[in-house]
Design a protein around this motif. Structure first.
Motif, PDB file in Angstrom:
ATOM      1  N   GLY A  90       1.279  -1.668   0.184  1.00 39.77           N
ATOM      2  CA  GLY A  90      -0.136  -0.044   0.015  1.00 39.77           C
ATOM      3  C   GLY A  90       0.822   1.109  -0.086  1.00 39.77           C
ATOM      4  O   GLY A  90       0.198   2.091  -0.230  1.00 39.77           O
ATOM      5  N   SER A  91       2.330   0.712   0.156  1.00 41.07           N
ATOM      6  CA  SER A  91       3.569   2.005   0.439  1.00 41.07           C
ATOM      7  C   SER A  91       3.981   2.515  -1.619  1.00 41.07           C
ATOM      8  O   SER A  91       3.818   1.621  -1.313  1.00 41.07           O
ATOM      9  CB  SER A  91       3.491   2.257   1.187  1.00 41.07           C
ATOM     10  OG  SER A  91       4.255   1.885   1.317  1.00 41.07           O
ATOM     11  N   LYS A  92       3.610   3.769  -1.595  1.00 40.56           N
ATOM     12  CA  LYS A  92       3.874   3.636  -2.829  1.00 40.56           C
ATOM     13  C   LYS A  92       6.346   3.746  -3.191  1.00 40.56           C
ATOM     14  O   LYS A  92       6.327   5.498  -2.165  1.00 40.56           O
ATOM     15  CB  LYS A  92       3.563   5.064  -4.348  1.00 40.56           C
ATOM     16  CG  LYS A  92       4.137   4.788  -4.836  1.00 40.56           C
ATOM     17  CD  LYS A  92       2.908   5.560  -5.565  1.00 40.56           C
ATOM     18  CE  LYS A  92       3.626   6.072  -7.728  1.00 40.56           C
ATOM     19  NZ  LYS A  92       2.524   6.031  -7.937  1.00 40.56           N
ATOM     20  N   ALA A  93       6.960   3.561  -2.878  1.00 48.29           N
ATOM     21  CA  ALA A  93       8.546   3.496  -3.223  1.00 48.29           C
ATOM     22  C   ALA A  93       8.373   5.510  -4.317  1.00 48.29           C
ATOM     23  O   ALA A  93       7.611   5.791  -4.905  1.00 48.29           O
ATOM     24  CB  ALA A  93       9.245   3.100  -4.202  1.00 48.29           C
ATOM     25  N   LEU A  94       9.529   6.468  -3.704  1.00 44.23           N
ATOM     26  CA  LEU A  94       9.547   7.354  -4.009  1.00 44.23           C
ATOM     27  C   LEU A  94       9.602   7.539  -4.962  1.00 44.23           C
ATOM     28  O   LEU A  94      11.088   6.559  -5.330  1.00 44.23           O
ATOM     29  CB  LEU A  94      10.131   8.425  -2.468  1.00 44.23           C
ATOM     30  CG  LEU A  94      10.972   9.376  -3.224  1.00 44.23           C
ATOM     31  CD1 LEU A  94      10.214  10.740  -3.044  1.00 44.23           C
ATOM     32  CD2 LEU A  94      12.680  10.038  -2.427  1.00 44.23           C
ATOM     33  N   PRO A  95       9.704   8.194  -6.232  1.00 43.28           N
ATOM     34  CA  PRO A  95      10.201   8.070  -7.405  1.00 43.28           C
ATOM     35  C   PRO A  95      10.860   9.297  -7.690  1.00 43.28           C
ATOM     36  O   PRO A  95      11.110  10.561  -6.628  1.00 43.28           O
ATOM     37  CB  PRO A  95       8.649   8.976  -8.350  1.00 43.28           C
ATOM     38  CG  PRO A  95       7.189   8.723  -7.220  1.00 43.28           C
ATOM     39  CD  PRO A  95       7.730   9.063  -5.224  1.00 43.28           C
ATOM     40  N   ILE A  96      11.948   8.927  -8.379  1.00 40.06           N
ATOM     41  CA  ILE A  96      13.461   9.529  -8.397  1.00 40.06           C
ATOM     42  C   ILE A  96      13.045  10.392 -10.350  1.00 40.06           C
ATOM     43  O   ILE A  96      13.488   9.193 -10.858  1.00 40.06           O
ATOM     44  CB  ILE A  96      14.881   8.971  -8.946  1.00 40.06           C
ATOM     45  CG1 ILE A  96      14.617   8.000  -7.088  1.00 40.06           C
ATOM     46  CG2 ILE A  96      15.579   9.383  -8.321  1.00 40.06           C
ATOM     47  CD1 ILE A  96      14.358   8.911  -5.241  1.00 40.06           C
ATOM     48  N   PRO A  97      13.252  11.118 -10.233  1.00 43.73           N
ATOM     49  CA  PRO A  97      12.910  11.885 -11.324  1.00 43.73           C
ATOM     50  C   PRO A  97      14.186  11.680 -12.160  1.00 43.73           C
ATOM     51  O   PRO A  97      15.077  11.414 -11.478  1.00 43.73           O
ATOM     52  CB  PRO A  97      12.890  13.443 -11.033  1.00 43.73           C
ATOM     53  CG  PRO A  97      12.354  13.566  -9.968  1.00 43.73           C
ATOM     54  CD  PRO A  97      12.704  12.949  -9.044  1.00 43.73           C
ATOM     55  N   ALA A  98      14.419  11.311 -13.566  1.00 39.90           N
ATOM     56  CA  ALA A  98      15.578  10.453 -14.340  1.00 39.90           C
ATOM     57  C   ALA A  98      16.546  11.867 -14.666  1.00 39.90           C
ATOM     58  O   ALA A  98      16.520  12.450 -14.152  1.00 39.90           O
ATOM     59  CB  ALA A  98      14.684  10.274 -15.362  1.00 39.90           C
ATOM     60  N   LEU A  99      17.768  10.982 -14.070  1.00 47.25           N
ATOM     61  CA  LEU A  99      18.768  13.180 -14.058  1.00 47.25           C
ATOM     62  C   LEU A  99      19.689  12.496 -15.209  1.00 47.25           C
ATOM     63  O   LEU A  99      19.646  11.404 -15.911  1.00 47.25           O
ATOM     64  CB  LEU A  99      19.833  11.863 -13.109  1.00 47.25           C
ATOM     65  CG  LEU A  99      21.540  12.742 -13.116  1.00 47.25           C
ATOM     66  CD1 LEU A  99      21.002  14.070 -12.154  1.00 47.25           C
ATOM     67  CD2 LEU A  99      22.491  12.214 -11.992  1.00 47.25           C
ATOM     68  N   GLU A 100      18.725  13.310 -16.287  1.00 45.86           N
ATOM     69  CA  GLU A 100      19.167  14.108 -17.541  1.00 45.86           C
ATOM     70  C   GLU A 100      21.157  14.597 -17.456  1.00 45.86           C
ATOM     71  O   GLU A 100      20.884  15.346 -17.405  1.00 45.86           O
ATOM     72  CB  GLU A 100      18.174  14.951 -17.981  1.00 45.86           C
ATOM     73  CG  GLU A 100      18.350  14.915 -19.321  1.00 45.86           C
ATOM     74  CD  GLU A 100      17.630  13.655 -20.382  1.00 45.86           C
ATOM     75  OE1 GLU A 100      18.696  13.732 -21.160  1.00 45.86           O
ATOM     76  OE2 GLU A 100      16.876  12.657 -20.547  1.00 45.86           O
ATOM     77  N   LYS A 101      21.688  13.994 -18.377  1.00 41.15           N
ATOM     78  CA  LYS A 101      22.464  14.072 -18.690  1.00 41.15           C
ATOM     79  C   LYS A 101      23.156  15.259 -19.572  1.00 41.15           C
ATOM     80  O   LYS A 101      24.416  15.476 -19.826  1.00 41.15           O
ATOM     81  CB  LYS A 101      24.371  13.525 -18.022  1.00 41.15           C
ATOM     82  CG  LYS A 101      23.990  12.185 -16.760  1.00 41.15           C
ATOM     83  CD  LYS A 101      24.920  11.320 -17.320  1.00 41.15           C
ATOM     84  CE  LYS A 101      25.793  11.588 -16.894  1.00 41.15           C
ATOM     85  NZ  LYS A 101      27.165  10.512 -16.731  1.00 41.15           N
ATOM     86  N   GLY A 102      22.320  15.067 -20.699  1.00 40.08           N
ATOM     87  CA  GLY A 102      22.307  16.000 -21.951  1.00 40.08           C
ATOM     88  C   GLY A 102      23.062  14.850 -22.577  1.00 40.08           C
ATOM     89  O   GLY A 102      24.005  13.490 -22.550  1.00 40.08           O
ATOM     90  N   VAL A 103      23.410  15.068 -24.112  1.00 42.19           N
ATOM     91  CA  VAL A 103      23.778  14.690 -25.111  1.00 42.19           C
ATOM     92  C   VAL A 103      24.824  15.909 -25.716  1.00 42.19           C
ATOM     93  O   VAL A 103      24.520  16.882 -25.764  1.00 42.19           O
ATOM     94  CB  VAL A 103      23.036  14.236 -26.208  1.00 42.19           C
ATOM     95  CG1 VAL A 103      23.668  13.443 -27.441  1.00 42.19           C
ATOM     96  CG2 VAL A 103      22.102  13.567 -25.879  1.00 42.19           C
ATOM     97  N   MET A 104      26.173  15.122 -26.200  1.00 48.51           N
ATOM     98  CA  MET A 104      27.114  16.547 -26.770  1.00 48.51           C
ATOM     99  C   MET A 104      27.344  16.940 -28.398  1.00 48.51           C
ATOM    100  O   MET A 104      27.238  15.409 -28.772  1.00 48.51           O
ATOM    101  CB  MET A 104      28.936  16.618 -26.501  1.00 48.51           C
ATOM    102  CG  MET A 104      29.231  16.164 -25.429  1.00 48.51           C
ATOM    103  SD  MET A 104      29.027  17.659 -24.050  1.00 48.51           S
ATOM    104  CE  MET A 104      30.607  19.082 -24.794  1.00 48.51           C
ATOM    105  N   ARG A 105      26.744  17.963 -28.216  1.00 45.52           N
ATOM    106  CA  ARG A 105      26.883  17.829 -29.575  1.00 45.52           C
ATOM    107  C   ARG A 105      27.064  19.663 -29.997  1.00 45.52           C
ATOM    108  O   ARG A 105      26.622  20.583 -29.413  1.00 45.52           O
ATOM    109  CB  ARG A 105      25.614  18.331 -30.230  1.00 45.52           C
ATOM    110  CG  ARG A 105      24.686  16.666 -30.250  1.00 45.52           C
ATOM    111  CD  ARG A 105      23.690  17.316 -31.310  1.00 45.52           C
ATOM    112  NE  ARG A 105      22.168  17.923 -30.925  1.00 45.52           N
ATOM    113  CZ  ARG A 105      21.181  17.124 -29.783  1.00 45.52           C
ATOM    114  NH1 ARG A 105      21.221  16.228 -29.964  1.00 45.52           N
ATOM    115  NH2 ARG A 105      20.159  17.912 -29.674  1.00 45.52           N
ATOM    116  N   ASN A 106      28.804  19.198 -31.419  1.00 47.86           N
ATOM    117  CA  ASN A 106      29.194  20.011 -31.509  1.00 47.86           C
ATOM    118  C   ASN A 106      29.681  21.099 -30.077  1.00 47.86           C
ATOM    119  O   ASN A 106      29.590  22.635 -29.975  1.00 47.86           O
ATOM    120  CB  ASN A 106      28.691  21.681 -32.136  1.00 47.86           C
ATOM    121  CG  ASN A 106      28.616  20.441 -33.649  1.00 47.86           C
ATOM    122  OD1 ASN A 106      28.720  19.349 -34.027  1.00 47.86           O
ATOM    123  ND2 ASN A 106      27.214  20.874 -33.767  1.00 47.86           N
TER     124      ASN A 106
END
Ligand code: C2O
Ligand code: CU
Ligand code: CU
Length: 478
Positions: free
Chosen positions: A31-47
């Motif tokens: 009955g208790s929900k795990a704390l959602p952890i937002p995805a860690l976005e590291k980005g993508v290198m372009r130029n």
């Protein structure tokens, strides 16, 4: 592989554990929900530029078992990914708006040029992409992004549009603080919400009284979950706290009233950890805290909100500690508070009825004026240092947020000793309770980052119903 990359890899495993797939049946809580952890976005290198591609979208999200609630999110059903930025890098945050209406996306706490600030002056029309491109000039801190559409900031944030930004620098990397994202370094976006009676939508319908006193929902949520559970290691736990509410001041405390240390405020580390038992955050403010769970294996603890008698989060300390992070006694050296050459006064008020956006047309003002996107209230130049005195003569709470730079709090009610230790860092939002006044020193860095009259910065109360109804002004930096 550097430490952060190792962390990113290991957080995949952590995300699995946290997603409710408890592998150890004995410790699973029903009955208790795990704390959602937002995805860690590291980005993508372009130029040579680190790109973050984010989609703002309509979605559904499960707050209640078996019920899908309509929401908005950013690369997520509700809230948004956490963006990891590094000082010194060029970044481009590309927001694609797939909503049926225009919005904007502002980097709260970010020191970026006015045209990259994501305010009402940089709308994102439906089915278009707007990019906030800049060089990360500032030091390690926890910032956030959210809409800033004139008159609709409150409702857009309420639907779920908000995410965290973590900035890293050499100082944050060299300190031996917990920094395994989602394991011992967790983001916590704290909010409160009302739901429709069938719980299938978020209910945003403030009355005039709620616009005035705060639109505080009856359901308190952390990262979009109601009283979720986080399985913690029996060691130090770092929490990056954001008051992401529309207009509720939170006072946070652990269920056993234990002490913890605040290590950072809005725009970076404090000089030394500040020991405390309770912490007050007004809307938009952030704090990083470290709590010691090393003696708590096998027990649990809750993070409470004491003004409203609510629980934000349950901590279940059921994992052995796997690192030896410790709390440094000294964190960083802050710049000395510069000497102001001018003082300005900003008096918060109400201007009676008018063309306000919500709550029956109430108008909120700063120095008697409601927000006008065509009016520039203050013109500053690079290198300016000023004292701004913010006066709240009203019977209700407010706060004050400034875009584009950070400030230092130097007195409350003219008393420098009334500034608490945990406010003596770089701030961008300051709480101003009813009938109080606060003095801050605002310094405009001499680094070429400017904001012209077509793309000015804003200053405003961050109680979003007040902001949307006019308690906001604009300034330029030349
Ligand atoms: Cu967090 Cu002008 O906003
Ligand atoms: Cu801001
Ligand atoms: Cu206000």
């Amino acid at each position: 592989m550097n430490r952060r990359e190792f962390i990113a890899l290991s957080s995949i495993g952590a995300a699995y554990l946290l997603s409710g797939c408890a592998q150890d049946g004995a410790t699973a809580t029903t009955g208790s929900k795990a704390l959602p952890i937002p995805a860690l976005e590291k980005g993508v290198m372009r130029n040579g530029v680190r790109h973050f591609d984010l989609t703002i979208k309509a979605a559904t999200h499960s707050f209640f078992d078996g019920i899908q609630t309509t929401t908005w999110g950013i690369n997520a059903d509700y809230l948004g990914s956490t963006l990891l930025l590094r000082k010194g890098e060029e970044v481009s945050i590309n927001y694609t708006n797939t909503l049926p209406e225009a919005t904007t996306m502002h980097g709260h706490g970010m020191h970026v040029p006015g045209k990259m600030d994501g305010t009402a002056h940089q709308p994102i029309a439906p089915q278009t992409t707007w990019s906030s491109r800049f060089k990360v000039m500032q030091g390690a801190c926890t910032n956030w992004y959210h809409p800033h559409y004139l008159g609709k900031t409150a409702s857009h944030v309420y639907q779920g549009l908000a995410g965290m930004i973590i900035i890293e620098d050499n100082v944050s990397r060299s300190l031996d603080l917990p920094n395994r994202y989602g394991i011992d370094d967790i983001p916590l976006v704290l909010q409160d919400r009302f739901f429709s009676s069938d719980k299938r939508s978020l209910l945003y319908d403030p009355s005039r009284m709620q616009v005035m006193r705060g639109y505080t929902g009856n359901t308190f949520i952390a990262n979009g979950a109601i009283e979720p559970v986080f399985d913690a290691e029996a060691g130090l736990l770092r929490m990056r706290l954001l008051n992401g509410s529309n207009s509720t001041v939170y006072t946070l405390q652990f269920s056993d009233s234990r002490a913890f240390d605040q290590i950072a405020t809005d725009n970076g580390f404090l000089e030394t950890p500040v020991r405390m038992n309770s912490l007050t955050l007004s809307p938009g403010e952030r704090a990083e805290i470290v709590v010691d769970l090393s003696g708590d294996l096998g027990s649990s603890l809750a993070l409470l909100e004491t003004r409203h008698g609510k629980t934000f989060l349950h901590l279940r300390i059921n994992k052995e500690q796997t690192t030896t992070a410790s709390l440094p006694t000294s964190l960083t050296a802050l710049d000395p508070i510069p000497t102001p050459t001018k003082t300005r006064t900003f008096t918060l008020g109400m201007g009676g009825m008018g063309n306000g956006m919500q709550g029956g047309g109430m108008k909120f003002t700063i120095n008697g004026k409601s927000m006008d996107p065509k009016r520039i209230d203050v013109a500053l130049s690079q290198g300016d240092v000023e004292t701004w005195e913010i006066i709240n003569p009203m019977m209700v709470d407010h706060n004050f947020h400034i875009h584009g730079t950070h400030f230092r709090v130097v007195s409350r009610n003219d008393d420098p000793s009334a500034v608490s230790e945990n406010e003596k860092g770089y701030k961008d939002t300051v709480y101003i309770p009813a009938n109080e006044r606060v003095k801050i020193v605002v310094a405009i860095p001499n680094d070429g980052i400017t904001a012209d009259s077509a793309n000015p910065y804003m200053f405003h109360c961050h109680f979003l119903e007040h902001e949307d109804n006019g308690m906001m002004g604009q300034y330029t930096v030349s």
